[in-house]
Design an enzyme around this catalytic site. Sequence first.
Site, PDB file in Angstrom:
ATOM      1  N   HIS A   1      -7.443  -6.077   0.277  1.00 10.65           N
ATOM      2  CA  HIS A   1      -6.268  -5.228   0.418  1.00 10.65           C
ATOM      3  C   HIS A   1      -5.149  -5.846   1.260  1.00 10.65           C
ATOM      4  O   HIS A   1      -3.973  -5.657   0.951  1.00 10.65           O
ATOM      5  CB  HIS A   1      -6.681  -3.885   1.034  1.00 10.65           C
TER       6      HIS A   1
ATOM      7  N   ASN B   1      -0.447  -4.559  -3.423  1.00 11.23           N
ATOM      8  CA  ASN B   1      -1.608  -3.683  -3.275  1.00 11.23           C
ATOM      9  C   ASN B   1      -1.207  -2.218  -3.430  1.00 11.23           C
ATOM     10  O   ASN B   1      -1.562  -1.361  -2.627  1.00 11.23           O
ATOM     11  CB  ASN B   1      -2.285  -3.930  -1.933  1.00 11.23           C
TER      12      ASN B   1
ATOM     13  N   SER C   1       0.831  -1.201   0.000  1.00 13.16           N
ATOM     14  CA  SER C   1       0.000   0.000   0.000  1.00 13.16           C
ATOM     15  C   SER C   1       0.875   1.265   0.000  1.00 13.16           C
ATOM     16  O   SER C   1       1.568   1.517  -0.971  1.00 13.16           O
ATOM     17  CB  SER C   1      -0.964  -0.053   1.190  1.00 13.16           C
TER      18      SER C   1
END
Length: 277
Positions: free
Chosen positions: A252, A131, A107
């Site tokens: 996620h 992700n 992320s």
Amino acid sequence: MVVATTSEPTTSAPSLRRQYARNGAAYHERGEGEPLLLIHGVGMRLEAWAPQIEALGVSHRVISVDMPGHGESVPLAKDSSLADFVAWFAGVLDALRLDRVNIAGHSMGALVCGGAAARFPERVRRVALLNGVFRRDPVAKAAVMARAASIEEEGVDVDGPVQRWFSDDEESRTPRLLTRRWLSLMDKDAYATAYGAFAGGDSTYADAWPTVTCPALFLTGSGDPNSTPDMARQMAALAPRGIAHIVEGHRHMVNLTAPEAVNALMRTWLATPETSS
């Protein structure tokens, strides 16, 4: 230069022993061999990589780092940009005396790793984005910017990320509880700074992928609504040695909800020759 010490557990979940670099970065190290540096996403901490630390520490020197203001790392200045986080990352490499290293981020950590591959490619053996986001569309951009702006008044949102990041199934129960716990421990200002850099950073290094010639893995879950499969495929298509993998049925926090699949893909990535034949 490194100062070694033992940290006390700060959560009800098992805490990993930390060491502290001179630049204020807290990290956990396991294993020997070629180094692999891991950096997590906004609101998380280095324990979020626990399945990968255990699995990949068998064959590699795995170093998982608390992002600034997360876990036990010293925060950056308020309103720091993605470029500031990338510069901090370079400082971690310097502090740990890592000349060349494999890097993987999740992320926000994926954005940092992408920036590292763009800014100092000579220090990156291989890069993996789990992700990761890439050039959000106007609707997604507006939504993430609104969430960033709300932190000052509303504080750290715990429920929203958990609802976006996980399916409501029994198998995800433990990762959901851990994620909720980690989010609840976040300092609001550090969270706001990291989230602001995350919200505004999806295009900062987006143009650099055609110049990143090392093996590049782009991995996400099929059900991730924000770090979408299309984003992973777009980045992989731009990187000369990029490859995209989509883990079906996950969202996620795929490294926690599908650790065996993710670990297998990362092992293959780490075994890829640095230079193409």
